[in-house]
Design an enzyme around this catalytic site. Structure first.
Site, PDB file in Angstrom:
ATOM      1  N   ARG A 225       0.817  -1.222   0.000  1.00 14.89           N
ATOM      2  CA  ARG A 225       0.000   0.000   0.000  1.00 14.89           C
ATOM      3  C   ARG A 225       0.846   1.264   0.000  1.00 14.89           C
ATOM      4  NH1 ARG A 225      -3.434  -1.201   4.949  1.00 14.89           N
ATOM      5  NH2 ARG A 225      -2.476  -3.251   4.988  1.00 14.89           N
TER       6      ARG A 225
ATOM      7  N   GLU B  71       0.860  -5.770  13.424  1.00 10.64           N
ATOM      8  CA  GLU B  71      -0.325  -5.831  14.298  1.00 10.64           C
ATOM      9  C   GLU B  71      -0.950  -7.225  14.188  1.00 10.64           C
ATOM     10  OE1 GLU B  71      -3.493  -3.136  13.273  1.00 10.64           O
ATOM     11  OE2 GLU B  71      -4.453  -3.367  15.222  1.00 10.64           O
TER      12      GLU B  71
HETATM   13  O1  LIG Z   1       2.954  -0.361  11.929  1.00 12.97           O
HETATM   14  P1  LIG Z   1       2.846  -1.841  11.638  1.00 12.97           P
HETATM   15  O2  LIG Z   1       2.203  -2.608  12.755  1.00 12.97           O
HETATM   16  O3  LIG Z   1       4.132  -2.435  11.224  1.00 12.97           O
HETATM   17  O4  LIG Z   1       1.824  -2.019  10.435  1.00 12.97           O
HETATM   18  C1  LIG Z   1       1.726  -1.137   9.353  1.00 12.97           C
HETATM   19  C2  LIG Z   1       1.905  -1.856   8.054  1.00 12.97           C
HETATM   20  O5  LIG Z   1       0.865  -2.830   7.865  1.00 12.97           O
HETATM   21  C3  LIG Z   1       0.294  -2.649   6.591  1.00 12.97           C
HETATM   22  O6  LIG Z   1       0.954  -3.387   5.604  1.00 12.97           O
HETATM   23  P2  LIG Z   1       0.806  -4.951   5.390  1.00 12.97           P
HETATM   24  O7  LIG Z   1       1.994  -5.627   5.960  1.00 12.97           O
HETATM   25  O8  LIG Z   1      -0.538  -5.396   5.864  1.00 12.97           O
HETATM   26  O9  LIG Z   1       0.957  -5.108   3.821  1.00 12.97           O
HETATM   27  P3  LIG Z   1       0.209  -4.538   2.524  1.00 12.97           P
HETATM   28  O10 LIG Z   1       0.573  -3.080   2.396  1.00 12.97           O
HETATM   29  O11 LIG Z   1       0.806  -5.370   1.460  1.00 12.97           O
HETATM   30  O12 LIG Z   1      -1.278  -4.725   2.686  1.00 12.97           O
HETATM   31  C4  LIG Z   1       0.465  -1.177   6.310  1.00 12.97           C
HETATM   32  O13 LIG Z   1       0.388  -0.890   4.937  1.00 12.97           O
HETATM   33  C5  LIG Z   1       1.813  -0.886   6.895  1.00 12.97           C
HETATM   34  O14 LIG Z   1       2.881  -1.139   5.986  1.00 12.97           O
HETATM   35  N1  LIG Z   2      -5.738  -1.909  11.466  1.00 14.70           N
HETATM   36  C1  LIG Z   2      -5.110  -1.835  10.282  1.00 14.70           C
HETATM   37  N2  LIG Z   2      -5.783  -1.418   9.186  1.00 14.70           N
HETATM   38  C2  LIG Z   2      -5.152  -1.349   7.985  1.00 14.70           C
HETATM   39  N3  LIG Z   2      -3.868  -1.671   7.807  1.00 14.70           N
HETATM   40  C3  LIG Z   2      -3.174  -2.084   8.868  1.00 14.70           C
HETATM   41  N4  LIG Z   2      -1.875  -2.437   9.011  1.00 14.70           N
HETATM   42  C4  LIG Z   2      -1.672  -2.777  10.297  1.00 14.70           C
HETATM   43  N5  LIG Z   2      -2.789  -2.628  11.015  1.00 14.70           N
HETATM   44  C5  LIG Z   2      -3.750  -2.193  10.148  1.00 14.70           C
END
Ligand SMILES: O=P(O)(O)OC[C@H]1O[C@H](OP(=O)(O)OP(=O)(O)O)[C@H](O)[C@@H]1O
Ligand SMILES: Nc1ncnc2[nH]cnc12
Length: 175
Positions: free
Chosen positions: A63, A100
């Site tokens: 993202r 998370e």
């Molecule tokens: O602060 P944190 O607890 O580390 O979480 C935040 C991360 O989680 C999500 O990515 P995700 O790993 O879900 O991957 P995506 O962007 O491919 O959906 C979001 O886009 C951040 O990169």
């Molecule tokens: N609650 C949340 N919603 C969307 N993206 C996330 N990445 C980590 N936690 C998330």
């Protein structure tokens, strides 16, 4: 600025229990599918960075790429992808981290950032901060300096900002 923030905030959709029970997922796809809101969100990033000296924009798969690449184009800077393991073809540095909702790892090409370059790190969302710390460490291992870490969304109750102490952090929309 206030109004822009509110308009984007109101478009972010809550999806309960995704990807796991107990997680309230902040879904940005309604922002992306609206041309005006997508452009506004990239403008917000550019606004908060207008006094920051930047050589290159880096962002975290996947993202983060959406906003990071758009911002790099807007600022006329190059773009550095920080990716999930096994995706980058050349020599990489790797850092593991906790999410998370699980654990993961990130990689960067060893030559992606030159020594002393000022790097802005972009992601869509700050939750626990694990992703951002790992990404910042990868940039530093390449010899880059973190000029700013910017998020569209901060989940304040998770206090991820504490893990980023010492870094200049800007979060645009807080929940
Ligand atoms: O602060 P944190 O607890 O580390 O979480 C935040 C991360 O989680 C999500 O990515 P995700 O790993 O879900 O991957 P995506 O962007 O491919 O959906 C979001 O886009 C951040 O990169
Ligand atoms: N609650 C949340 N919603 C969307 N993206 C996330 N990445 C980590 N936690 C998330």
């Amino acid at each position: 600025m206030e109004n822009k923030v509110e308009r984007i905030k109101n478009a972010i959709r809550d999806v309960p229990d995704f990807p796991k029970e107990g997680i309230l997922f902040k879904d940005i796809t309604p922002v992306l599918q609206n041309a005006e809101l997508f452009a506004l969100s990239v403008e917000l990033f550019a606004d908060v960075l207008k006094n920051t000296n930047i050589d290159v924009v880096a962002a975290v798969e996947s993202r983060g790429f959406i906003f990071g690449a758009a911002l790099a184009l807007k600022l006329n800077k190059g773009f550095v992808p920080i990716r999930k393991p096994g995706k980058l073809p050349y020599k990489t540095f790797k850092e593991t981290y906790e999410l998370e909702y699980g654990t993961d790892a990130l990689e960067i090409h060893q030559d992606a950032v030159k020594t002393g370059q000022k790097v802005v790190l972009i992601d869509d969302l700050l939750a626990t901060g694990g992703t951002a710390v790992a990404a910042a460490q990868l940039i530093e291992r390449c010899g880059g300096q973190i000029a700013s870490i910017c998020f569209l969304i901060e989940l304040t109750f998770l206090e991820g900002i504490k893990k980023l102490e010492g870094y200049p952090v800007q979060t645009l929309i807080k929940f």
